[in-house]
Design an enzyme around this catalytic site. Structure first.
Site, mmCIF file in Angstrom:
data_model
loop_
_atom_site.group_PDB
_atom_site.id
_atom_site.type_symbol
_atom_site.label_atom_id
_atom_site.label_comp_id
_atom_site.label_asym_id
_atom_site.label_seq_id
_atom_site.Cartn_x
_atom_site.Cartn_y
_atom_site.Cartn_z
ATOM 1 N N LYS A 180 0.556 -1.248 -0.162
ATOM 2 C CA LYS A 180 -0.072 -0.049 0.025
ATOM 3 C C LYS A 180 1.020 1.573 0.022
ATOM 4 O O LYS A 180 0.241 2.214 -0.505
ATOM 5 C CB LYS A 180 -0.993 0.449 1.381
ATOM 6 C CG LYS A 180 -2.414 -1.507 0.961
ATOM 7 C CD LYS A 180 -3.007 -1.180 2.399
ATOM 8 C CE LYS A 180 -4.076 -1.567 2.351
ATOM 9 N NZ LYS A 180 -4.900 -1.915 3.567
ATOM 10 N N LYS A 228 -10.646 -4.804 -3.001
ATOM 11 C CA LYS A 228 -11.981 -3.745 -2.847
ATOM 12 C C LYS A 228 -10.855 -2.781 -3.577
ATOM 13 O O LYS A 228 -11.761 -1.132 -4.802
ATOM 14 C CB LYS A 228 -12.995 -3.488 -1.087
ATOM 15 C CG LYS A 228 -13.473 -4.296 -0.926
ATOM 16 C CD LYS A 228 -13.877 -3.663 0.424
ATOM 17 C CE LYS A 228 -13.874 -4.294 1.508
ATOM 18 N NZ LYS A 228 -13.279 -4.736 2.397
ATOM 19 N N LYS A 266 -4.972 -11.337 -5.526
ATOM 20 C CA LYS A 266 -6.211 -11.242 -5.302
ATOM 21 C C LYS A 266 -7.415 -10.392 -5.607
ATOM 22 O O LYS A 266 -6.868 -9.519 -6.397
ATOM 23 C CB LYS A 266 -5.887 -11.483 -3.350
ATOM 24 C CG LYS A 266 -5.678 -9.953 -2.908
ATOM 25 C CD LYS A 266 -5.673 -9.650 -1.338
ATOM 26 C CE LYS A 266 -5.406 -8.252 -1.336
ATOM 27 N NZ LYS A 266 -5.959 -7.588 -0.048
HETATM 28 P P1 TYM Z 1 -10.381 -6.600 4.112
HETATM 29 O O1 TYM Z 1 -11.451 -5.273 4.493
HETATM 30 O O2 TYM Z 1 -9.554 -5.924 3.303
HETATM 31 O O3 TYM Z 1 -11.339 -7.640 4.137
HETATM 32 C C1 TYM Z 1 -12.526 -8.544 4.925
HETATM 33 C C2 TYM Z 1 -11.964 -9.674 4.831
HETATM 34 O O4 TYM Z 1 -12.404 -10.226 3.657
HETATM 35 C C3 TYM Z 1 -11.108 -11.377 3.634
HETATM 36 N N1 TYM Z 1 -10.764 -11.423 1.534
HETATM 37 C C4 TYM Z 1 -10.708 -12.212 0.991
HETATM 38 N N2 TYM Z 1 -10.413 -13.507 1.702
HETATM 39 C C5 TYM Z 1 -10.783 -14.382 -0.043
HETATM 40 N N3 TYM Z 1 -10.367 -13.850 -1.406
HETATM 41 C C6 TYM Z 1 -9.983 -12.837 -1.624
HETATM 42 N N4 TYM Z 1 -9.525 -12.207 -2.618
HETATM 43 C C7 TYM Z 1 -9.909 -11.380 -0.452
HETATM 44 N N5 TYM Z 1 -9.845 -10.367 -0.001
HETATM 45 C C8 TYM Z 1 -10.325 -10.227 1.401
HETATM 46 C C9 TYM Z 1 -9.796 -10.598 4.658
HETATM 47 O O5 TYM Z 1 -8.644 -11.400 4.492
HETATM 48 C C10 TYM Z 1 -10.426 -10.613 5.723
HETATM 49 O O6 TYM Z 1 -10.999 -11.322 5.946
HETATM 50 N N6 TYM Z 1 -7.313 -5.505 7.767
HETATM 51 C C11 TYM Z 1 -8.580 -5.815 8.012
HETATM 52 C C12 TYM Z 1 -9.343 -5.771 8.583
HETATM 53 C C13 TYM Z 1 -9.028 -6.406 9.868
HETATM 54 C C14 TYM Z 1 -9.731 -7.456 10.715
HETATM 55 C C15 TYM Z 1 -9.775 -7.091 12.684
HETATM 56 C C16 TYM Z 1 -9.630 -8.578 10.215
HETATM 57 C C17 TYM Z 1 -9.252 -4.876 10.925
HETATM 58 N N7 TYM Z 1 -8.815 -5.112 12.210
HETATM 59 C C18 TYM Z 1 -9.446 -7.327 13.406
HETATM 60 C C19 TYM Z 1 -9.722 -9.217 11.390
HETATM 61 C C20 TYM Z 1 -10.040 -9.180 12.405
HETATM 62 C C21 TYM Z 1 -8.714 -6.181 6.549
HETATM 63 O O7 TYM Z 1 -8.383 -4.486 5.574
HETATM 64 O O8 TYM Z 1 -9.888 -6.813 6.265
#
Ligand code: TYM
Length: 333
Positions: free
Chosen positions: A113, A199, A196
């Site tokens: 990022k 969003k 991957k």
């Molecule tokens: P975020 O918002 O990017 O994504 C939310 C969840 O979706 C999963 N994910 C995917 N899984 C499979 N294939 C993909 N292409 C894919 N893209 C996204 C992510 O792994 C995630 O589980 N840092 C985290 C948010 C967060 C969080 C936490 C998660 C903040 N605090 C505490 C767990 C525990 C994030 O940016 O997720």
């Protein structure tokens, strides 16, 4: 009892990677767990990259509507907005005193990022520390996530060890739950299948959002990048494009990869794509109509978050009080 925690950023619309990698698992755990399932819309994480103040709040409500439409029942879990529970930031600060810059520099997400930024926000750098605070604040035992979050969980585990060693055993070690077998942990971009699905990718054709119309889904899947071999075979390493379609198809209809591939014998990838599109359209149409219905009930969404945030804060303030005593900010009675 188990305490299950996970989070999602309210940036952009929920896509099939989020759905299969995380949300689907959250639903299963809401049914099967013997303790609380706590799900956070992590707005404090979202602002580590620029967000438009005019649309951030509606994005938070959109994400709430998306999750409920996907079947996350706010009556059966704690669904809340991170910034409504100020202890996340407080514990994040404390945890920041227990790790080092060297450790944070190595995070792949940070590297990715920040690569294109001239000035890197401090919050982007300390992002994984806030994520650890999210998890520890509820004394979480399990964290269901996609594969891209595993490193962040290692930091959370490390911080539990450090805190417990220094101040006495306070937090359980959080385990992560990642669905590697089915491919759900890493749904790939439709345009660049070596990456991957995300969003934030500039090209909306790279992902399928749960709000896409049947026409959009069909057109995106038809244009999905595959390769020069026409047969439908699973080989994630050498044929990531078609393998990703097989995974999405299998997950959408709840069947195994092998069953899907057996039924596709004789089809070329062009024809097979139509079949995948049908399955995805069928999976997403009820979600999309429920989402549209919920968006009209703004008061309901606001209430869901207010209720969830009040429940979350009850737990969070208990932990925060304990932390303050452990580290000597308050006297331990
Ligand atoms: P975020 O918002 O990017 O994504 C939310 C969840 O979706 C999963 N994910 C995917 N899984 C499979 N294939 C993909 N292409 C894919 N893209 C996204 C992510 O792994 C995630 O589980 N840092 C985290 C948010 C967060 C969080 C936490 C998660 C903040 N605090 C505490 C767990 C525990 C994030 O940016 O997720």
């Amino acid at each position: 009892p188990q305490i299950i925690f996970s989070g999602i950023q309210p940036t952009g619309t929920l896509h099939l990677g989020n759905y299969f990698g995380a949300v689907d698992k959250w639903k299963q755990l809401i049914h099967s767990s013997n303790g609380d399932v706590i799900l956070s819309i992590v707005d404090l994480h979202a602002i580590t990259l620029p967000q438009d103040p005019k649309s951030l709040h509606s994005s938070i409500l959109h994400m709430t509507a998306s999750l409920v439409a996907c079947g996350i029942d706010p009556e059966k879990c704690i669904l809340f907005q991170q910034s409504k529970v100020p202890q996340h930031a407080l514990l994040g600060w404390v945890l920041g005193t227990l790790t080092t810059m060297t450790r944070l520099y190595h995070f792949p997400q940070y590297k990715e990022k920040s690569a294109t930024l001239k000035d890197i926000p401090l919050g982007l750098f300390t992002y994984p520390v806030l994520q650890a605070a999210d998890i520890l604040l509820y004394k979480s035992t399990q964290v269901p996530i996609g594969g891209d979050q595993v490193q962040h969980l290692h930091l959370a585990q490390h911080l539990v060890h450090t805190f417990n060693n220094k101040y006495g055993v306070t937090f359980p070690i959080p385990e992560y739950i990642v669905e590697v077998e089915s491919g759900a942990a890493r749904i790939r971009s439709l345009r660049e299948p070596e990456k991957k699905m995300s969003k934030s990718h500039a090209d909306p054709k790279s992902r399928i959002e749960i709000t896409d119309t049947p026409e959009q889904i069909l057109s995106k899947i038809k244009k999905a990048v595959t390769d020069f071999t026409s047969s439908v075979q699973y080989d994630a390493e050498n044929r990531p494009g078609v393998s990703n379609l097989i995974d999405m198809h299998a997950l959408a209809v709840g069947r195994t990869r092998n069953e899907i591939v057996d039924e596709a014998v004789g089809l070329d990838t062009g024809k097979y794509k139509l079949r995948v599109a049908d399955a995805v359209i069928e999976k997403l149409s009820p979600i999309r109509s429920e989402f549209t219905r919920l968006l009209d009930s703004k008061d309901y969404l606001v209430n869901v978050l207010a209720d969830g945030s009040a429940k979350a804060e009850t737990i969070a303030s208990r932990t925060w009080n304990e932390v303050k005593m452990r580290i000597g900010l308050e006297s331990a009675q």
